[in-house]
Design an enzyme around this catalytic site. Sequence first.
Site, PDB file in Angstrom:
ATOM      1  N   TYR A  86     147.581 -15.538 113.950  1.00  0.00           N
ATOM      2  CA  TYR A  86     146.319 -15.156 114.280  1.00  0.00           C
ATOM      3  C   TYR A  86     146.453 -13.622 114.134  1.00  0.00           C
ATOM      4  O   TYR A  86     146.942 -13.083 113.502  1.00  0.00           O
ATOM      5  CB  TYR A  86     146.181 -15.869 115.539  1.00  0.00           C
ATOM      6  CG  TYR A  86     144.797 -15.827 116.085  1.00  0.00           C
ATOM      7  CD1 TYR A  86     143.711 -16.527 115.295  1.00  0.00           C
ATOM      8  CD2 TYR A  86     144.300 -15.416 117.377  1.00  0.00           C
ATOM      9  CE1 TYR A  86     142.483 -16.654 115.552  1.00  0.00           C
ATOM     10  CE2 TYR A  86     143.061 -15.706 117.508  1.00  0.00           C
ATOM     11  CZ  TYR A  86     142.112 -16.107 116.712  1.00  0.00           C
ATOM     12  OH  TYR A  86     140.702 -16.139 117.043  1.00  0.00           O
ATOM     13  N   LYS A 115     139.875 -43.605 104.538  1.00  0.00           N
ATOM     14  CA  LYS A 115     140.012 -43.063 103.256  1.00  0.00           C
ATOM     15  C   LYS A 115     141.107 -42.033 103.638  1.00  0.00           C
ATOM     16  O   LYS A 115     141.864 -41.554 102.579  1.00  0.00           O
ATOM     17  CB  LYS A 115     138.806 -42.526 102.621  1.00  0.00           C
ATOM     18  CG  LYS A 115     137.793 -43.579 102.309  1.00  0.00           C
ATOM     19  CD  LYS A 115     138.160 -44.373 100.996  1.00  0.00           C
ATOM     20  CE  LYS A 115     137.146 -45.533 100.875  1.00  0.00           C
ATOM     21  NZ  LYS A 115     137.466 -46.295  99.740  1.00  0.00           N
ATOM     22  N   ASP A 145     130.600 -43.998  99.894  1.00  0.00           N
ATOM     23  CA  ASP A 145     129.611 -44.758 100.574  1.00  0.00           C
ATOM     24  C   ASP A 145     128.345 -44.283 100.569  1.00  0.00           C
ATOM     25  O   ASP A 145     127.509 -44.253 101.721  1.00  0.00           O
ATOM     26  CB  ASP A 145     130.165 -45.515 102.035  1.00  0.00           C
ATOM     27  CG  ASP A 145     131.296 -46.387 101.874  1.00  0.00           C
ATOM     28  OD1 ASP A 145     131.720 -46.427 100.532  1.00  0.00           O
ATOM     29  OD2 ASP A 145     131.863 -46.684 102.649  1.00  0.00           O
ATOM     30  N   ASP A 172     133.166 -44.648  95.113  1.00  0.00           N
ATOM     31  CA  ASP A 172     132.602 -45.929  94.675  1.00  0.00           C
ATOM     32  C   ASP A 172     132.071 -46.182  93.673  1.00  0.00           C
ATOM     33  O   ASP A 172     132.091 -47.079  92.986  1.00  0.00           O
ATOM     34  CB  ASP A 172     131.464 -46.151  95.847  1.00  0.00           C
ATOM     35  CG  ASP A 172     131.963 -46.140  97.285  1.00  0.00           C
ATOM     36  OD1 ASP A 172     132.566 -46.743  97.737  1.00  0.00           O
ATOM     37  OD2 ASP A 172     131.609 -45.038  97.796  1.00  0.00           O
ATOM     38  N   ASN A 226     138.978 -49.396  94.967  1.00  0.00           N
ATOM     39  CA  ASN A 226     139.478 -47.854  94.513  1.00  0.00           C
ATOM     40  C   ASN A 226     140.613 -47.328  95.118  1.00  0.00           C
ATOM     41  O   ASN A 226     141.115 -46.216  94.818  1.00  0.00           O
ATOM     42  CB  ASN A 226     138.117 -47.298  94.735  1.00  0.00           C
ATOM     43  CG  ASN A 226     137.518 -47.490  96.028  1.00  0.00           C
ATOM     44  OD1 ASN A 226     138.167 -47.458  97.150  1.00  0.00           O
ATOM     45  ND2 ASN A 226     136.349 -47.252  95.833  1.00  0.00           N
TER      46      ASN A 226
HETATM   47  O1  LIG Z   1     136.763 -48.960 101.113  1.00  0.00           O
HETATM   48  C1  LIG Z   1     136.901 -49.973 100.220  1.00  0.00           C
HETATM   49  O2  LIG Z   1     137.502 -51.249 100.687  1.00  0.00           O
HETATM   50  C2  LIG Z   1     136.463 -49.688  98.888  1.00  0.00           C
HETATM   51  C3  LIG Z   1     135.163 -48.811  98.891  1.00  0.00           C
HETATM   52  O3  LIG Z   1     135.051 -48.052  98.757  1.00  0.00           O
HETATM   53  C4  LIG Z   1     133.964 -49.692  99.265  1.00  0.00           C
HETATM   54  O4  LIG Z   1     133.849 -50.947  99.387  1.00  0.00           O
HETATM   55  O5  LIG Z   1     132.864 -48.848  99.521  1.00  0.00           O
HETATM   56 MG   LIG Z   2     133.289 -47.010  99.444  1.00  0.00          MG
END
Ligand SMILES: O=C([O-])CC(=O)C(=O)O
Ligand SMILES: [Mg+2]
Length: 414
Positions: free
Chosen positions: A38, A93, A136, A161, A317
Site C-alpha cells: 500500500y 462458475k 445466463d 451459454d 459448458n
Molecule cells: O450452469 C450450467 O450447468 C450450464 C449453463 O451454463 C446453463 O445451463 O446456463
Molecule cells: Mg449458463
Amino acid sequence: MSDIRQQALDYHEFPIPGKTAVCLTKPAETSHDLALAYSPGVAEPVREIAANPDNAYRYTNKGNTVAVITNGTAILGLGNLGPLASKPVMEGKALLFKHFANIDSTDIEITHNTPEEFINTVAAIADTFGGINLEDIKAPECFVIERELIARCKVPVFHDDQHGTAIVTAAGMINALEIQGKLISDATFVCMGAGAAAIACMTMLVKCGANRANIYMLDTKGVIHSGRTDLNEYKALFANDTDKRTLLDVIKGADVFLGLSGPDVIGAEEVALMADKPVIFACSNPDPEIKPALAHATRSDLIMGTGRSDYPNQVNNVLCFPFIFRGALDVRASCINDEMKIAAVHAIAALAKEPVPASVLKAYPNVSSLSFGPEYVLPKPMDPRLLPNVARAVAQAAIDSGVAAIPTLPQYAD
Ligand SMILES: O=C([O-])CC(=O)C(=O)O
Ligand SMILES: [Mg+2]
C-alpha cells in the site's frame, strides 16, 4: 429429490455463506509489507501502468482474472429470475474457473433497463479483468450485447451459454454420430429451443459439417420455417424451407434431437419415431427435455446425453469455459475467435477417445469403467487432461490466427 434440495441449501449456507472468497497472494504481516503493498510502495506500479497499460498484466491480478457477468435474465433453464437470484450460479462458475483452471473469478450481477445500459456498464469495467465471461443472458439481447462488448473491450468476451455450450455439444455430437455410424453431413437435426444456446450450437454444428437444410429448429410456436414473419434475425438464419410445422412432423426419422429448451418437452412417442440409432442430447438444466430413464425404456439403440453430472454423457459448458479462458489468458489473446473455438471442439472430442486415468474413475464411484462408446462420448469434467489439452489447443490456435500478444506456447504439465 428433497434430500438433494436440503443438501444443496446446506452446502451453500455452511460453514460460511456462498462458494468463493478472496485470498491474498502477498505477505501483509509487517509495516514494511504494508509499505510495499500500500502507500507509499503501491505508487510505483501505478506509475508503471499509467506509462504502459500492458504493465497491468505484470503488476496486478488482471491477467489471471475473469469476470462472470450476468443480468439473470436466463438462469440455467429456470428463466428470468433476476440478477440477485442468479448469484449462486455465477459463484458456481467462479468455483469451476478456480478449481479446474486456477483462474480467479469475480461474479458480477447487473441490474439494468436497456441492453445499452448493460453494455455500457460492462465496457466501463472491462479493463479490470483479463477476460469477460457473459452468463445466463437471455436471447435475443445476448447477441447484441456480446457483439457490442467484443467490439468495445480489449480483452476476450465470451458468452458461455452460446459458445461454451456449442463447443461441448459439437464435440459430443461428432463422437456420438461416429459411434452411431452416421455422417454429420447426412444427419437430420431437430433442435428444440431457439434461444442463445440453440442458435450457437446449430451454428457451430454447421461449421463442423452439418447441412443447414437438414436442421429443424423449433421455438414456442413450432418449426421455424421460411414462411414465418415473426422471426428475429437470428432465428431467421435457421428458417427451413419446409411445410413441416410441428415437433411430431420433424421428429419422424430424425437422427438427432438436441434439447436446449425446458423440462419434459418430448416423450416416448417422439423418441420412438426417430431414425435408427438416434442421438438425444437433452440439455435443459437442471431438468432435461426427457428423462434418460424414459428415453432408454423407449428404445435401446440411442445415445443419450444431458447437461447434468449425475447421468452419463454430461453435455455441459464446464468442459469448455475454464479451459478456453486458460488458453486465451496464457497467450493474452485479444478475443476468442472461431479458430480457437474449433480447436477446443476437437481437443475435447479427441480426449474422449483416450484411455481414462484411474484418478478420473475414482471421482465417479458409481462407474466401474469408462471407455469411448455410447455411455462415454465426452470426457468427464474431473479429467485433469482437459486443462493441458484444451488450453494448449486454444492457445496454439490463438497464436496461429494472429490474436495472441504472447506468441509462445506456455508449458502445460500433462
Ligand atoms: O450452469 C450450467 O450447468 C450450464 C449453463 O451454463 C446453463 O445451463 O446456463
Ligand atoms: Mg449458463
